[in-house]
Design a protein around this motif. Structure first.
Motif, short mmCIF file in Angstrom:
data_model
loop_
_atom_site.label_atom_id
_atom_site.label_comp_id
_atom_site.label_asym_id
_atom_site.label_seq_id
_atom_site.Cartn_x
_atom_site.Cartn_y
_atom_site.Cartn_z
N PHE A 206 -6.07 -15.70 4.45
CA PHE A 206 -6.30 -14.64 5.43
C PHE A 206 -4.98 -13.91 5.72
CE2 PHE A 206 -10.52 -16.12 6.33
CZ PHE A 206 -10.45 -17.47 6.02
N LEU A 207 -5.10 -12.61 5.92
CA LEU A 207 -3.90 -11.78 6.10
C LEU A 207 -4.13 -10.81 7.25
CD1 LEU A 207 -4.88 -11.79 2.80
CD2 LEU A 207 -2.52 -11.03 2.57
N TRP A 208 -3.04 -10.43 7.86
CA TRP A 208 -3.05 -9.35 8.83
C TRP A 208 -2.17 -8.22 8.31
CZ3 TRP A 208 -6.02 -8.84 13.15
CH2 TRP A 208 -6.67 -9.98 13.63
N TYR A 209 -2.70 -7.01 8.40
CA TYR A 209 -1.97 -5.81 8.04
C TYR A 209 -1.87 -4.93 9.27
CZ TYR A 209 -2.09 -6.58 2.96
OH TYR A 209 -1.89 -7.08 1.70
N LYS A 210 -0.79 -4.18 9.32
CA LYS A 210 -0.52 -3.25 10.41
C LYS A 210 -0.48 -1.85 9.83
CE LYS A 210 3.40 -2.55 13.58
NZ LYS A 210 4.70 -3.17 13.96
N TYR B 267 -4.41 -2.78 13.62
CA TYR B 267 -4.23 -4.05 12.95
C TYR B 267 -5.52 -4.42 12.22
CZ TYR B 267 0.11 -4.60 15.43
OH TYR B 267 1.40 -4.42 15.90
N PHE B 268 -5.38 -4.67 10.92
CA PHE B 268 -6.52 -5.06 10.10
C PHE B 268 -6.41 -6.52 9.72
CE2 PHE B 268 -8.63 -1.10 9.36
CZ PHE B 268 -7.65 -0.12 9.40
N PHE C 139 0.82 -1.21 0.00
CA PHE C 139 0.00 0.00 0.00
C PHE C 139 0.85 1.26 0.00
CE2 PHE C 139 -4.43 -1.22 0.68
CZ PHE C 139 -4.29 -2.56 0.98
N GLY C 140 0.34 2.27 -0.65
CA GLY C 140 0.91 3.60 -0.54
C GLY C 140 0.40 4.29 0.72
N TYR D 33 0.29 2.27 10.76
CA TYR D 33 0.66 3.41 11.59
C TYR D 33 -0.06 4.64 11.07
CZ TYR D 33 4.54 0.60 13.43
OH TYR D 33 5.31 -0.38 14.03
N PRO D 34 -0.25 5.66 11.92
CA PRO D 34 -0.91 6.89 11.47
C PRO D 34 -0.22 7.52 10.27
CG PRO D 34 -0.69 6.87 13.86
CD PRO D 34 0.09 5.70 13.35
N ALA D 35 -1.00 7.99 9.34
CA ALA D 35 -0.52 8.69 8.13
C ALA D 35 0.31 7.79 7.21
CB ALA D 35 0.27 9.94 8.50
N GLU D 36 0.22 6.49 7.40
CA GLU D 36 0.89 5.56 6.49
C GLU D 36 -0.14 4.57 5.97
OE1 GLU D 36 5.15 5.46 8.93
OE2 GLU D 36 4.24 3.61 8.17
N GLY D 37 0.21 3.91 4.86
CA GLY D 37 -0.66 2.85 4.37
C GLY D 37 -0.47 1.57 5.16
N PRO D 38 -1.41 0.66 5.08
CA PRO D 38 -1.26 -0.64 5.76
C PRO D 38 -0.05 -1.39 5.21
CG PRO D 38 -3.52 -0.32 4.99
CD PRO D 38 -2.69 0.75 4.36
N THR D 39 0.65 -2.10 6.08
CA THR D 39 1.76 -2.95 5.66
C THR D 39 1.47 -4.40 6.03
OG1 THR D 39 2.94 -2.49 7.71
CG2 THR D 39 3.51 -1.15 5.82
N PHE D 40 1.80 -5.29 5.13
CA PHE D 40 1.55 -6.70 5.33
C PHE D 40 2.35 -7.23 6.51
CE2 PHE D 40 0.72 -11.03 4.46
CZ PHE D 40 1.93 -11.71 4.55
N LEU D 41 1.70 -8.06 7.32
CA LEU D 41 2.36 -8.61 8.50
C LEU D 41 2.55 -10.12 8.39
CD1 LEU D 41 3.44 -7.72 11.25
CD2 LEU D 41 1.13 -8.04 12.18
N ILE D 42 1.47 -10.82 8.22
CA ILE D 42 1.52 -12.28 8.20
C ILE D 42 0.25 -12.80 7.55
CG2 ILE D 42 0.45 -12.59 10.49
CD1 ILE D 42 2.49 -14.86 11.00
#
Lengths: 114, 113
Positions: B33-37, B88-89, A105-106, B39-48
């Motif tokens: 199924f995926l978990w994304y993390k 966490y999404f 994601f951006g 942080y404020p003002a950032e896009g989601p990042t893949f976790l596991i």
């Protein structure tokens, strides 16, 4: 490796005005997504591109939203005219070929419609 | 119709303890199924992630458990660190349905010192 680039990061407009968001995916990623994220919600898919072809635009409100990815690289998402309810974060993501590759994601564009 | 649900909007955990984030889904066609993390003002990042043919996947401090019969998955973080504080999404995918991800509403994790 550069990540997904989006611009602008923030945009404030008055209702009924047009607005456009730009996304540059990770180099070599042929799949590109636009998501809408409302406050307190998860991202919701608006449109997915495979190269330059929009293969899933079923969630895109076509009366006011449009998107393009002319050369299969950069993409633009447009809203015309914007409504108050369009205030949200618009996220772009890209993915390399391969079913199990994850989406990157951006940072998103935060749109505020006054 | 929320097909992926994260019923806890927030969770507070002490540093060093275990964080458990939960997710429920309703669509039996989801197979990945995926978990994304985020942080404020950032896009989601893949976790596991985890495939529906498995019931556990571990990566360092992060473990995801899948209970298909209950349509439930959980993310365990142990030990929790202050840098884990984020939203966490949980996301789910029907691979045969065009790789579309359906996200939950997120859980705000706060790891306190």
């Amino acid at each position: 490796e550069a990540g997904v680039v989006q611009s602008p990061r923030y945009k404030i407009i008055e209702k009924k005005q047009p607005v456009a968001f730009w996304c540059n995916p990770i180099s070599g990623h042929n799949t590109l997504y636009w998501y809408l994220q409302n406050l307190g919600q998860g991202p919701e898919l608006l449109i997915r591109y495979e190269n330059e072809e929009a293969v899933d635009d079923s969630q895109l409100p076509k009366d006011r939203f449009s998107a393009e990815r002319l050369k299969g690289v950069d993409s633009t998402l447009k809203i015309q005219p914007a409504e108050l309810g369009d205030s949200a974060v618009y996220l772009c993501a890209s993915k390399a070929a391969g079913v199990d590759n994850e989406q990157f994601f951006g940072p998103g564009t935060r749109l505020t419609v006054l | 119709d929320q097909q992926v649900k994260q019923n806890s909007p927030s969770l507070s955990v002490q540093e060093g303890r275990i964080s458990i984030l939960n997710c429920d889904y309703t669509n039996s066609m989801f197979d990945y199924f995926l978990w994304y993390k985020k942080y404020p003002a950032e896009g989601p990042t893949f976790l596991i992630s985890i495939s529906s043919i498995k019931d556990k996947n571990e990566d360092g401090r992060f473990t995801v458990f899948l209970n298909k019969s209950a349509k439930h998955l959980s993310l365990h973080i142990v030990p929790s660190q202050p840098g884990d504080s984020a939203v966490y999404f949980c996301a789910a995918r029907n691979t045969g349905g065009g790789n579309k991800l359906t996200f939950g509403t997120g859980t705000q994790l706060k790891v306190e010192l």
